[in-house]
Design a protein around this motif. Structure first.
Motif, PDB file in Angstrom:
ATOM      1  N   GLU A  95       0.829  -1.204   0.000  1.00 52.40           N
ATOM      2  CA  GLU A  95       0.000   0.000   0.000  1.00 52.40           C
ATOM      3  C   GLU A  95       0.865   1.257   0.000  1.00 52.40           C
ATOM      4  O   GLU A  95       0.571   2.222  -0.716  1.00 52.40           O
ATOM      5  CB  GLU A  95      -0.951  -0.009   1.194  1.00 52.40           C
ATOM      6  CG  GLU A  95      -2.034  -1.075   1.126  1.00 52.40           C
ATOM      7  CD  GLU A  95      -1.542  -2.502   1.422  1.00 52.40           C
ATOM      8  OE1 GLU A  95      -0.461  -2.676   2.034  1.00 52.40           O
ATOM      9  OE2 GLU A  95      -2.240  -3.452   1.011  1.00 52.40           O
ATOM     10  N   GLU A  96       1.925   1.259   0.810  1.00 50.24           N
ATOM     11  CA  GLU A  96       2.818   2.423   0.861  1.00 50.24           C
ATOM     12  C   GLU A  96       3.499   2.638  -0.492  1.00 50.24           C
ATOM     13  O   GLU A  96       3.551   3.758  -1.000  1.00 50.24           O
ATOM     14  CB  GLU A  96       3.878   2.234   1.960  1.00 50.24           C
ATOM     15  CG  GLU A  96       3.312   2.285   3.357  1.00 50.24           C
ATOM     16  CD  GLU A  96       4.280   1.790   4.421  1.00 50.24           C
ATOM     17  OE1 GLU A  96       4.062   2.131   5.591  1.00 50.24           O
ATOM     18  OE2 GLU A  96       5.250   1.063   4.100  1.00 50.24           O
ATOM     19  N   VAL A  97       4.017   1.567  -1.046  1.00 49.19           N
ATOM     20  CA  VAL A  97       4.684   1.667  -2.351  1.00 49.19           C
ATOM     21  C   VAL A  97       3.686   2.128  -3.410  1.00 49.19           C
ATOM     22  O   VAL A  97       4.009   2.970  -4.252  1.00 49.19           O
ATOM     23  CB  VAL A  97       5.354   0.327  -2.725  1.00 49.19           C
ATOM     24  CG1 VAL A  97       5.817   0.319  -4.174  1.00 49.19           C
ATOM     25  CG2 VAL A  97       6.527   0.043  -1.785  1.00 49.19           C
ATOM     26  N   SER A  98       2.476   1.619  -3.344  1.00 54.30           N
ATOM     27  CA  SER A  98       1.450   2.020  -4.322  1.00 54.30           C
ATOM     28  C   SER A  98       1.152   3.515  -4.237  1.00 54.30           C
ATOM     29  O   SER A  98       0.941   4.170  -5.272  1.00 54.30           O
ATOM     30  CB  SER A  98       0.170   1.213  -4.099  1.00 54.30           C
ATOM     31  OG  SER A  98       0.407  -0.150  -4.395  1.00 54.30           O
ATOM     32  N   GLU A  99       1.151   4.082  -3.036  1.00 56.04           N
ATOM     33  CA  GLU A  99       0.920   5.518  -2.906  1.00 56.04           C
ATOM     34  C   GLU A  99       2.065   6.319  -3.518  1.00 56.04           C
ATOM     35  O   GLU A  99       1.836   7.356  -4.152  1.00 56.04           O
ATOM     36  CB  GLU A  99       0.704   5.901  -1.444  1.00 56.04           C
ATOM     37  CG  GLU A  99      -0.662   5.502  -0.942  1.00 56.04           C
ATOM     38  CD  GLU A  99      -0.998   6.115   0.406  1.00 56.04           C
ATOM     39  OE1 GLU A  99      -0.517   7.223   0.715  1.00 56.04           O
ATOM     40  OE2 GLU A  99      -1.754   5.468   1.145  1.00 56.04           O
ATOM     41  N   VAL A 100       3.278   5.844  -3.340  1.00 56.55           N
ATOM     42  CA  VAL A 100       4.424   6.491  -3.991  1.00 56.55           C
ATOM     43  C   VAL A 100       4.237   6.431  -5.508  1.00 56.55           C
ATOM     44  O   VAL A 100       4.446   7.425  -6.215  1.00 56.55           O
ATOM     45  CB  VAL A 100       5.760   5.817  -3.578  1.00 56.55           C
ATOM     46  CG1 VAL A 100       6.911   6.295  -4.429  1.00 56.55           C
ATOM     47  CG2 VAL A 100       6.037   6.043  -2.102  1.00 56.55           C
ATOM     48  N   LEU A 101       3.824   5.285  -6.004  1.00 59.78           N
ATOM     49  CA  LEU A 101       3.651   5.113  -7.438  1.00 59.78           C
ATOM     50  C   LEU A 101       2.514   5.980  -7.981  1.00 59.78           C
ATOM     51  O   LEU A 101       2.612   6.499  -9.098  1.00 59.78           O
ATOM     52  CB  LEU A 101       3.432   3.636  -7.769  1.00 59.78           C
ATOM     53  CG  LEU A 101       4.607   2.720  -7.389  1.00 59.78           C
ATOM     54  CD1 LEU A 101       4.252   1.269  -7.649  1.00 59.78           C
ATOM     55  CD2 LEU A 101       5.884   3.128  -8.098  1.00 59.78           C
ATOM     56  N   ALA A 102       1.477   6.179  -7.182  1.00 58.59           N
ATOM     57  CA  ALA A 102       0.396   7.074  -7.608  1.00 58.59           C
ATOM     58  C   ALA A 102       0.923   8.490  -7.818  1.00 58.59           C
ATOM     59  O   ALA A 102       0.557   9.169  -8.782  1.00 58.59           O
ATOM     60  CB  ALA A 102      -0.731   7.071  -6.578  1.00 58.59           C
ATOM     61  N   THR A 103       1.805   8.916  -6.943  1.00 55.51           N
ATOM     62  CA  THR A 103       2.403  10.240  -7.089  1.00 55.51           C
ATOM     63  C   THR A 103       3.306  10.288  -8.324  1.00 55.51           C
ATOM     64  O   THR A 103       3.338  11.295  -9.035  1.00 55.51           O
ATOM     65  CB  THR A 103       3.188  10.620  -5.820  1.00 55.51           C
ATOM     66  OG1 THR A 103       2.300  10.533  -4.704  1.00 55.51           O
ATOM     67  CG2 THR A 103       3.758  12.020  -5.908  1.00 55.51           C
ATOM     68  N   CYS A 104       4.009   9.195  -8.595  1.00 57.14           N
ATOM     69  CA  CYS A 104       4.834   9.123  -9.804  1.00 57.14           C
ATOM     70  C   CYS A 104       3.974   9.291 -11.049  1.00 57.14           C
ATOM     71  O   CYS A 104       4.366   9.993 -11.989  1.00 57.14           O
ATOM     72  CB  CYS A 104       5.563   7.784  -9.885  1.00 57.14           C
ATOM     73  SG  CYS A 104       6.802   7.549  -8.616  1.00 57.14           S
ATOM     74  N   ILE A 105       2.838   8.653 -11.053  1.00 57.37           N
ATOM     75  CA  ILE A 105       1.947   8.752 -12.212  1.00 57.37           C
ATOM     76  C   ILE A 105       1.457  10.186 -12.357  1.00 57.37           C
ATOM     77  O   ILE A 105       1.426  10.732 -13.466  1.00 57.37           O
ATOM     78  CB  ILE A 105       0.783   7.752 -12.072  1.00 57.37           C
ATOM     79  CG1 ILE A 105       1.321   6.319 -12.139  1.00 57.37           C
ATOM     80  CG2 ILE A 105      -0.278   8.002 -13.144  1.00 57.37           C
ATOM     81  CD1 ILE A 105       0.361   5.253 -11.665  1.00 57.37           C
ATOM     82  N   GLN A 106       1.110  10.804 -11.243  1.00 55.21           N
ATOM     83  CA  GLN A 106       0.659  12.195 -11.292  1.00 55.21           C
ATOM     84  C   GLN A 106       1.747  13.099 -11.865  1.00 55.21           C
ATOM     85  O   GLN A 106       1.484  13.970 -12.677  1.00 55.21           O
ATOM     86  CB  GLN A 106       0.270  12.669  -9.880  1.00 55.21           C
ATOM     87  CG  GLN A 106      -0.208  14.098  -9.837  1.00 55.21           C
ATOM     88  CD  GLN A 106       0.514  14.939  -8.793  1.00 55.21           C
ATOM     89  OE1 GLN A 106       1.198  14.430  -7.922  1.00 55.21           O
ATOM     90  NE2 GLN A 106       0.357  16.232  -8.899  1.00 55.21           N
ATOM     91  N   MET A 107       2.988  12.879 -11.471  1.00 52.60           N
ATOM     92  CA  MET A 107       4.082  13.757 -11.869  1.00 52.60           C
ATOM     93  C   MET A 107       4.688  13.381 -13.227  1.00 52.60           C
ATOM     94  O   MET A 107       5.217  14.242 -13.917  1.00 52.60           O
ATOM     95  CB  MET A 107       5.184  13.750 -10.808  1.00 52.60           C
ATOM     96  CG  MET A 107       4.741  14.316  -9.467  1.00 52.60           C
ATOM     97  SD  MET A 107       4.139  16.018  -9.568  1.00 52.60           S
ATOM     98  CE  MET A 107       5.612  16.886 -10.048  1.00 52.60           C
ATOM     99  N   ALA A 108       4.627  12.109 -13.612  1.00 52.28           N
ATOM    100  CA  ALA A 108       5.318  11.665 -14.830  1.00 52.28           C
ATOM    101  C   ALA A 108       4.379  11.175 -15.922  1.00 52.28           C
ATOM    102  O   ALA A 108       4.847  10.700 -16.958  1.00 52.28           O
ATOM    103  CB  ALA A 108       6.339  10.586 -14.484  1.00 52.28           C
ATOM    104  N   GLY A 109       3.084  11.245 -15.715  1.00 55.80           N
ATOM    105  CA  GLY A 109       2.127  10.891 -16.763  1.00 55.80           C
ATOM    106  C   GLY A 109       2.236   9.452 -17.239  1.00 55.80           C
ATOM    107  O   GLY A 109       2.460   8.539 -16.450  1.00 55.80           O
ATOM    108  N   GLY A 110       2.067   9.268 -18.548  1.00 53.59           N
ATOM    109  CA  GLY A 110       2.062   7.934 -19.146  1.00 53.59           C
ATOM    110  C   GLY A 110       3.314   7.121 -18.851  1.00 53.59           C
ATOM    111  O   GLY A 110       3.210   5.962 -18.440  1.00 53.59           O
ATOM    112  N   PRO A 111       4.520   7.693 -19.032  1.00 49.81           N
ATOM    113  CA  PRO A 111       5.711   6.915 -18.696  1.00 49.81           C
ATOM    114  C   PRO A 111       5.747   6.531 -17.211  1.00 49.81           C
ATOM    115  O   PRO A 111       6.173   5.437 -16.858  1.00 49.81           O
ATOM    116  CB  PRO A 111       6.869   7.852 -19.053  1.00 49.81           C
ATOM    117  CG  PRO A 111       6.311   8.710 -20.149  1.00 49.81           C
ATOM    118  CD  PRO A 111       4.867   8.933 -19.748  1.00 49.81           C
ATOM    119  N   GLY A 112       5.262   7.422 -16.353  1.00 53.10           N
ATOM    120  CA  GLY A 112       5.184   7.094 -14.932  1.00 53.10           C
ATOM    121  C   GLY A 112       4.258   5.920 -14.681  1.00 53.10           C
ATOM    122  O   GLY A 112       4.524   5.066 -13.835  1.00 53.10           O
TER     123      GLY A 112
END
Length: 113
Positions: free
Chosen positions: A78-95
């Protein structure tokens, strides 16, 4: 090839590189060691930041190393997934694409620990 195999291959590559340019690799290692201490952020929190940067910059070997560290430090899916959600927000499709890889790495390494 599994993510564990890729991680082991990368470690072997870095060992060979270290044999050729030991001062450079040791210098980089010293930088890494200097941030492992808990201070205003814990080492685990710093690893979350490092994973986010690894995903955003699309560095697959970096994703492997920082995910391995997070598994060792007891990070949850869950913690890692939240980090990844932020990555998607900041890096778009490649994220999004590299976040999928990162979660797969986390699942594989967690199952082995």
């Amino acid at each position: 090839m599994t993510w564990t195999n890729k991680l082991n291959d990368t470690k072997a590559q870095l060992k060979q590189l270290g044999a050729m340019i030991p001062d450079t690799v040791a210098g980089f290692g010293a930088i890494g060691k200097s941030v492992k201490k808990d201070a205003a952020l814990t080492f685990k929190e710093k690893e979350y930041v490092a994973l986010g940067i690894a995903v955003a910059t699309r560095c697959e070997p970096c994703i492997l190393f920082h995910t391995e560290a997070l598994v060792r430090l007891g990070a949850t899916r869950e913690e890692v997934s939240e980090v990844l959600a932020t990555c998607i927000q900041m890096a778009g499709g490649p994220g999004l694409m590299y976040s999928g890889k990162a979660l797969e790495v986390f699942d594989e390494l967690s199952a082995k620990s």
